[in-house]
Write an enzyme that holds these catalytic residues in place. Structure first.
Site, PDB file in Angstrom:
ATOM      1  CB  THR A 159       1.828  -1.676   6.226  1.00 19.01           C
ATOM      2  OG1 THR A 159       0.768  -1.893   5.303  1.00 19.01           O
ATOM      3  CG2 THR A 159       2.043  -2.974   6.978  1.00 19.01           C
ATOM      4  CE1 TYR A 213       5.097  -5.072   3.833  1.00 15.62           C
ATOM      5  CE2 TYR A 213       2.752  -4.595   3.638  1.00 15.62           C
ATOM      6  CZ  TYR A 213       4.058  -4.166   3.739  1.00 15.62           C
ATOM      7  OH  TYR A 213       4.330  -2.823   3.761  1.00 15.62           O
TER       8      TYR A 213
HETATM    9  N1  UFG Z   1      -6.204  -3.144  -7.998  1.00 15.55           N
HETATM   10  C1  UFG Z   1      -6.823  -3.412  -9.192  1.00 15.55           C
HETATM   11  N2  UFG Z   1      -6.039  -3.576 -10.304  1.00 15.55           N
HETATM   12  C2  UFG Z   1      -4.685  -3.484 -10.278  1.00 15.55           C
HETATM   13  C3  UFG Z   1      -4.055  -3.204  -9.041  1.00 15.55           C
HETATM   14  C4  UFG Z   1      -4.848  -3.036  -7.926  1.00 15.55           C
HETATM   15  O1  UFG Z   1      -8.052  -3.531  -9.267  1.00 15.55           O
HETATM   16  O2  UFG Z   1      -4.049  -3.654 -11.323  1.00 15.55           O
HETATM   17  C5  UFG Z   1      -7.020  -2.951  -6.801  1.00 15.55           C
HETATM   18  C6  UFG Z   1      -6.714  -3.933  -5.697  1.00 15.55           C
HETATM   19  O3  UFG Z   1      -7.431  -5.127  -5.877  1.00 15.55           O
HETATM   20  C7  UFG Z   1      -7.132  -3.137  -4.472  1.00 15.55           C
HETATM   21  C8  UFG Z   1      -6.802  -1.679  -4.848  1.00 15.55           C
HETATM   22  O4  UFG Z   1      -6.719  -1.681  -6.262  1.00 15.55           O
HETATM   23  O5  UFG Z   1      -8.492  -3.248  -4.277  1.00 15.55           O
HETATM   24  C9  UFG Z   1      -5.501  -1.194  -4.291  1.00 15.55           C
HETATM   25  O6  UFG Z   1      -4.498  -2.157  -4.593  1.00 15.55           O
HETATM   26  P1  UFG Z   1      -2.946  -1.865  -4.443  1.00 15.55           P
HETATM   27  O7  UFG Z   1      -2.232  -3.091  -4.906  1.00 15.55           O
HETATM   28  O8  UFG Z   1      -2.613  -0.569  -5.114  1.00 15.55           O
HETATM   29  O9  UFG Z   1      -2.745  -1.620  -2.902  1.00 15.55           O
HETATM   30  P2  UFG Z   1      -3.168  -2.530  -1.651  1.00 15.55           P
HETATM   31  O10 UFG Z   1      -4.323  -1.838  -0.994  1.00 15.55           O
HETATM   32  O11 UFG Z   1      -3.362  -3.948  -2.014  1.00 15.55           O
HETATM   33  O12 UFG Z   1      -1.850  -2.516  -0.764  1.00 15.55           O
HETATM   34  C10 UFG Z   1      -1.156  -1.331  -0.483  1.00 15.55           C
HETATM   35  C11 UFG Z   1       0.316  -1.692  -0.350  1.00 15.55           C
HETATM   36  C12 UFG Z   1       0.541  -2.515   0.855  1.00 15.55           C
HETATM   37  C13 UFG Z   1      -0.095  -1.882   2.055  1.00 15.55           C
HETATM   38  C14 UFG Z   1      -1.530  -1.559   1.815  1.00 15.55           C
HETATM   39  C15 UFG Z   1      -2.124  -0.818   2.971  1.00 15.55           C
HETATM   40  O13 UFG Z   1       0.743  -2.394  -1.492  1.00 15.55           O
HETATM   41  O14 UFG Z   1       1.918  -2.642   1.056  1.00 15.55           O
HETATM   42  O15 UFG Z   1      -1.646  -0.751   0.666  1.00 15.55           O
HETATM   43  O16 UFG Z   1      -3.482  -0.600   2.788  1.00 15.55           O
HETATM   44  F1  UFG Z   1      -0.016  -2.703   3.105  1.00 15.55           F
END
Ligand code: UFG
Length: 333
Positions: free
Chosen positions: A117, A141
């Site tokens: 990841t 994680y």
């Molecule tokens: N976000 C929002 N509102 C929501 C959900 C997400 O504003 O309801 C934002 C988050 O704060 C973040 C972006 O959208 O800035 C992306 O969030 P995600 O939860 O979709 O994804 P992440 O980047 O946090 O994490 C994902 C996977 C992880 C992985 C990572 C790698 O969930 O397992 O990408 O970059 F490690």
């Protein structure tokens, strides 16, 4: 030769299994169904319900099916959960992978493709990250995945096992044929949440943080269509079978979109409006992270087919509509 796909009933795993089966591969799936769904595994693949941490089961499976390659996805993967339950994550992801890896080496498995990841990078100084950047995971994680990368690297030096580590960026979308998709009820991923809001399965959604040092103040991510991630796995397996050396590569497109871009795209593609609340930053979110994709482009003959945010969103919407038609409550989690 049989390929074992761990986590093959999950979101990404089920797409990989469908593709491998389509290509005529013999596939066995090991999944404990903690977050996966047995009915997403095609009939041509055998589903074994069990845990990667169950050494006796894994040994039996590897020898009975004469497994030559493992695609290892089984893991817990929710960043905030890992902060609340770090030992659970190290146990499931790191200790579980150790059991699997030991059995694989013992059984003489030749090839190993590991689902890692972008979370291993933590909060990078500059958005574009190459594989040579020293990883500094911010969450258990990310650390649990990095530890597995290290085990694989060391095992690969000590024995004949050849591996490819794929560091996934933000995986989204669904199978264009809609055989499978992101079915997790309480999903937290942005695109899934936004399409749920568009379809009325949520009253509203939130944008976490509007004061980041990015052009529109919201976080930037590199969203990759799940089908392109699947083809990266297929190419990685092909590369290893052709004698390729063990290696590590980012899986993304090399460009990013902000949270606002994603929300606007979901509204435009769906033609539906929904309430978006501005909320404070979510703990542990890096401001911007985008894959440097030179390695994957150079090493694998990988050509993405869906590098387009609208396509990703369209497929995610179609899948969510299918889920809603099947079980209306599936959307409400
Ligand atoms: N976000 C929002 N509102 C929501 C959900 C997400 O504003 O309801 C934002 C988050 O704060 C973040 C972006 O959208 O800035 C992306 O969030 P995600 O939860 O979709 O994804 P992440 O980047 O946090 O994490 C994902 C996977 C992880 C992985 C990572 C790698 O969930 O397992 O990408 O970059 F490690």
């Amino acid at each position: 030769m049989t390929i074992l796909v761990t986590g093959g009933a999950g979101y990404i795993g089920s797409h990989i299994v469908n593709e491998l089966v389509d290509r005529g591969e013999s596939v066995v799936v090991l999944d404990n169904l903690s977050t996966g769904f047995g009915d997403t595994v095609p009939a041509m693949a055998q589903l074994v319900v069990g845990d990667i941490g169950d050494g006796a089961l894994v040994e039996k499976l590897l020898s009975e099916h004469r497994v030559q390659a493992i695609v290892h996805l089984a893991a817990s993967s929710v960043v905030p959960d890992s902060v609340a339950n770090p030992l659970g994550y190290y146990s499931n992801n790191t200790a579980g992978s150790l059991v699997l890896l030991k059995a694989a080496v013992q059984a003489g498995v030749k090839y190993f493709v590991f689902s890692s990841t972008a979370a291993v990078y933590g909060n990078p100084q500059t958005p574009l990250v190459g594989e040579d950047l020293i990883p500094r995971p911010m969450s258990p994680y990310g650390a649990s995945k990095l530890m597995t990368e290290r085990m694989l690297q060391d095992a690969g030096l000590a024995c004949s096992l050849k591996y490819v580590v794929l560091r996934y960026f933000n995986v989204a979308g669904a199978d264009p044929k809609l055989r499978t998709g992101q079915s997790t009820r309480a999903a937290t991923h942005l695109i899934k949440v936004a399409v749920q809001a568009a379809l009325g399965a949520r009253d509203s959604m939130a944008i976490f943080g509007t004061d980041y040092p990015t052009p529109d103040g919201t976080c930037i991510r590199d969203y990759i269509h799940v089908s392109d991630l699947v083809s990266a796995h297929v190419e990685a397996l092909g590369y290893l079978r052709k004698g390729g050396a063990s290696t590590l590569m980012n899986c993304g497109y090399g460009h990013g979109y902000s949270v606002r871009d994603v929300v606007d795209t979901v509204k435009r593609v769906s033609g539906l409006d929904f309430e978006v609340k501005m909320q404070p930053r979510r703990a542990g979110d890096p401001a911007a992270i985008v894959a440097d994709v030179r390695n994957i482009r150079r090493i694998l003959s990988w050509t993405p087919a869906h590098d387009d945010l609208e396509t990703i969103v369209r497929h995610a919407l179609s899948w969510e509509q299918k889920l809603l038609a099947r079980t209306p409550r599936a959307l409400s989690g």
